[in-house]
Scaffold this motif. Structure first.
Motif, PDB file in Angstrom:
ATOM      1  N   GLY A 264       0.779  -1.231   0.000  1.00 38.40           N
ATOM      2  CA  GLY A 264       0.000   0.000   0.000  1.00 38.40           C
ATOM      3  C   GLY A 264       0.806   1.274   0.000  1.00 38.40           C
ATOM      4  N   ARG A 265       2.127   1.157   0.101  1.00 39.40           N
ATOM      5  CA  ARG A 265       2.955   2.359   0.196  1.00 39.40           C
ATOM      6  C   ARG A 265       3.242   2.954  -1.173  1.00 39.40           C
ATOM      7  NH1 ARG A 265       7.987   1.468   3.857  1.00 39.40           N
ATOM      8  NH2 ARG A 265       6.241   1.128   5.285  1.00 39.40           N
ATOM      9  N   HIS A 266       3.457   2.099  -2.168  1.00 38.22           N
ATOM     10  CA  HIS A 266       3.880   2.579  -3.482  1.00 38.22           C
ATOM     11  C   HIS A 266       2.739   2.436  -4.496  1.00 38.22           C
ATOM     12  CE1 HIS A 266       7.912   2.677  -1.839  1.00 38.22           C
ATOM     13  NE2 HIS A 266       7.784   1.399  -1.487  1.00 38.22           N
ATOM     14  N   ASN A 267       2.499   3.500  -5.219  1.00 39.31           N
ATOM     15  CA  ASN A 267       1.511   3.497  -6.300  1.00 39.31           C
ATOM     16  C   ASN A 267       0.165   2.966  -5.817  1.00 39.31           C
ATOM     17  OD1 ASN A 267       0.569   3.873  -8.936  1.00 39.31           O
ATOM     18  ND2 ASN A 267       1.063   1.755  -9.520  1.00 39.31           N
ATOM     19  N   SER A 268      -0.303   3.456  -4.686  1.00 41.30           N
ATOM     20  CA  SER A 268      -1.558   2.976  -4.108  1.00 41.30           C
ATOM     21  C   SER A 268      -2.441   4.134  -3.685  1.00 41.30           C
ATOM     22  CB  SER A 268      -1.288   2.074  -2.892  1.00 41.30           C
ATOM     23  OG  SER A 268      -0.581   0.915  -3.274  1.00 41.30           O
ATOM     24  N   VAL A 269      -3.742   3.899  -3.816  1.00 44.55           N
ATOM     25  CA  VAL A 269      -4.749   4.867  -3.380  1.00 44.55           C
ATOM     26  C   VAL A 269      -5.553   4.243  -2.250  1.00 44.55           C
ATOM     27  CG1 VAL A 269      -6.775   6.203  -4.051  1.00 44.55           C
ATOM     28  CG2 VAL A 269      -4.886   5.896  -5.673  1.00 44.55           C
ATOM     29  N   TRP A 270      -5.599   4.938  -1.089  1.00 47.59           N
ATOM     30  CA  TRP A 270      -6.397   4.475   0.049  1.00 47.59           C
ATOM     31  C   TRP A 270      -7.707   5.261   0.077  1.00 47.59           C
ATOM     32  CZ3 TRP A 270      -4.392   1.348   4.337  1.00 47.59           C
ATOM     33  CH2 TRP A 270      -3.111   0.875   4.104  1.00 47.59           C
TER      34      TRP A 270
END
Length: 576
Positions: A361-367
């Motif tokens: 979830g840290r890289h290239n991710s949308v929360w």
């Protein structure tokens, strides 16, 4: 007077016959099985041995494909052995579909796993009508097991899988009476077989044959015992039959896995209730088997491509190879149980696995966190970045069930729970995480769009993981279109009870006047079924729908009958 009586009886018989024809052609679903084709000429190589003199009308064959037949005794067999046993009036050539699919699967596989299919010729004897055939066929099957074992150099390949169709499965189960041979049987797969009791008892020896099986096996293997509290619709009941047979004194019979499969409504020769053995570890109707989802008639059970593929997938999954590249079926019962549950009961493409949501979830991710109880998200052209959907667990106290419906779920997507914390604005991370992907169930597909549903009990999650704050759904970046729907609800509002009238009535009862937008799940409990003849008609009338109208799926589960689940897809408006 007698003449009038005969006229009435004849008229009733004719009406009953016509109704039967109507029911079979109109009321019963059409045959949706795909045909299995061979892409090379099938070859049946006869295996000669000394005992053939005692069974001049019988034969044992090895199946292969190609224009040149092989010499069996000059061939080194390295695959895992499977013996096909035909049923009443059945041909040894009925193995073609199973064996051909296995050959193609082996050629396309990079693992080197392959199966050797053998098939028995019983001269198309009518074993369901004459009991003397059954004991002789059992004796010949034991002889064939011994001969097949001699074809292999590796002792690990000693155990065989027997696939029995119709009365062939009864004969296979009869071999378990003999401890000298039951130890060489890894699994018995029964297809559309009256394995527990005969359909017709036209011969006292048929009754004696079944009685002998029950008498011998019952003292060495526990049998299924039902009572008024039996419930096979519960979330954990898929292992009920298996746990019923895991504490046996006889090690050999404990190691044999028995899988029984019924054809359902289309099989008019063997009714569904006859297809489950008292000693079954797994029982399933073809209409509830993942990736089959349809009813098979008695003969199509051996060639129905959807079913044939599932059976072969199971056998490939439990096959292993040694250092000399000999293939054999694993002795690990737990592994075989899990494979059987996966392929015949509940298919999980997302098994429980270790997840690293911090790294993912840290890289290239949308929360994204949604506080609504009902919402949807669509990726019509796929997702360019990883997407993490967060669903809070403690915001809606009365709504203790969570339903997540995903179209086109992929193996890299996963469902999880964790304690969500924030370093600073819009920078979230998870603690105490655990996978929940094993809760996904595969449902019948519509237009080849795989549909998966997970239903979670929020109260249980909060009790088990006291610090959890969210359930999350991770969608990996992909070009594949994907849609998911979320529905958090109060079970009291979705669970309905209908008491079936004692006598027939044409009165309509409205269960749900109008559902709320975004509703995904209802549960209907029908009570008062005390006889076999009552019927109920469930009519669904769409009033105003947003989205795909062809997405209604009904699952029917019978609590007192393991494996008797059925899925019905509502494809048209005002469908019944």
């Amino acid at each position: 007077m007698l003449k009038h009586f005969l006229v009435v009886i004849t008229a009733i018989s004719a009406c009953s016959f016509l109704y039967g024809v109507y029911n079979y052609n109109v009321e019963i679903e059409s045959n949706a099985c795909q045909m299995t084709y061979m892409f090379a000429p099938p070859q049946f190589s006869r295996i000669d041995f000394e005992e053939n003199d005692k069974f001049r009308n019988y034969g044992l064959y090895y199946y292969n494909e190609g224009r040149i037949s092989i010499e069996v005794h000059n061939t080194q067999f390295t695959g895992a052995p499977v013996i096909f046993v035909p049923g009443n009036g059945g041909s040894y050539k009925q193995v073609r579909s199973l064996a051909s699919v296995a050959l193609r699967k082996a050629r396309e596989s990079a693992t080197g796993i392959h199966l050797d299919y053998f098939t028995i010729d019983y001269n198309e004897e009518l074993s369901a009508l004459y009991g003397d055939y059954l004991e002789r066929q059992t004796l010949y099957l034991k002889t064939c097991i011994k001969i097949v074992r001699k074809l292999y150099k590796s002792t690990e390949q000693a155990a065989v899988i027997i696939v029995g169709h119709s009365m062939g499965a009864v004969v296979a189960q009869a071999v378990l009476r003999d401890p000298e041979f039951s130890k060489f049987i890894n699994t018995i797969v029964s297809l559309s077989s009256p394995i527990n009791k005969p359909i017709l008892v036209l011969d006292e020896k048929i009754h004696a044959f079944y009685k002998s099986i029950n008498k011998n096996i019952s003292v060495r293997r526990s049998s299924l015992k039902l009572n008024k509290n039996s419930n096979f619709c519960c979330a954990t009941c898929s292992r009920f039959l298996i746990s019923n047979h895991t504490n046996n004194a006889d090690k050999n019979l404990k190691n044999v896995l028995i899988i029984t499969i019924g054809g359902g409504n289309r099989d008019v020769l063997v009714p569904p209730g006859f297809t489950i053995s008292k000693y079954s570890d797994i029982h399933a109707m073809t209409m509830s088997i993942p990736k089959v989802w349809l009813s098979c008639d008695h003969l199509s059970a051996v060639w129905c491509l959807q079913l044939v593929q599932v059976i072969n997938r199971y056998m490939f999954d439990i096959s292993v190879s040694d250092k000399q590249n000999f293939i054999y079926f694993t002795k690990d019962r737990i592994r075989r149980e899990q494979a059987a549950l996966t392929h015949f009961v509940k298919l999980n493409i997302n098994q429980s696995k270790e997840i690293n949501i911090e790294q993912e979830g840290r890289h290239n991710s949308v929360w994204r966190e949604d506080t609504l109880r009902v919402f949807s998200k669509a990726f019509k052209e796929g997702s360019k970045s990883n997407f993490i959907q967060l669903i809070p667990l403690r915001r809606h106290k009365k709504h203790t069930k969570l339903c997540i419906d995903v179209t086109q779920l992929e193996s890299d997507d996963f469902l999880f729970g964790c304690t969500v914390k924030s370093r600073f604005k819009n920078d979230w991370f998870c603690q105490d995480k655990a996978s929940l992907s094993h809760n996904f169930q595969i449902l019948p597909s519509i237009k080849n769009k795989m549909r998966s549903v997970a239903i979670l009990d929020i109260n249980n999650l909060k009790k088990t993981y006291v610090n959890w704050t969210h359930v999350g759904f991770f969608v990996r970046a992909s070009r594949k279109p994907k849609v998911y729907h979320v529905d958090m609800f109060n079970p009291a509002e979705r669970n309905m009870v209908f008491n079936l009238p004692r006598w027939s009535t044409f009165q309509k009862t409205i269960l749900v006047n109008e559902s709320s937008q975004g509703t995904l799940y209802y549960k209907l409990l029908v009570q008062g079924i005390e006889e076999t003849f009552p019927t109920i008609e469930l009519r669904i009338v769409p009033l105003s729908c947003i989205g795909d109208l062809n997405s209604i799926i009904i699952k029917m589960c019978i609590p007192w009958a393991p494996g008797f689940n059925k899925y019905q897809i509502i494809r048209y408006l005002n469908a019944t």
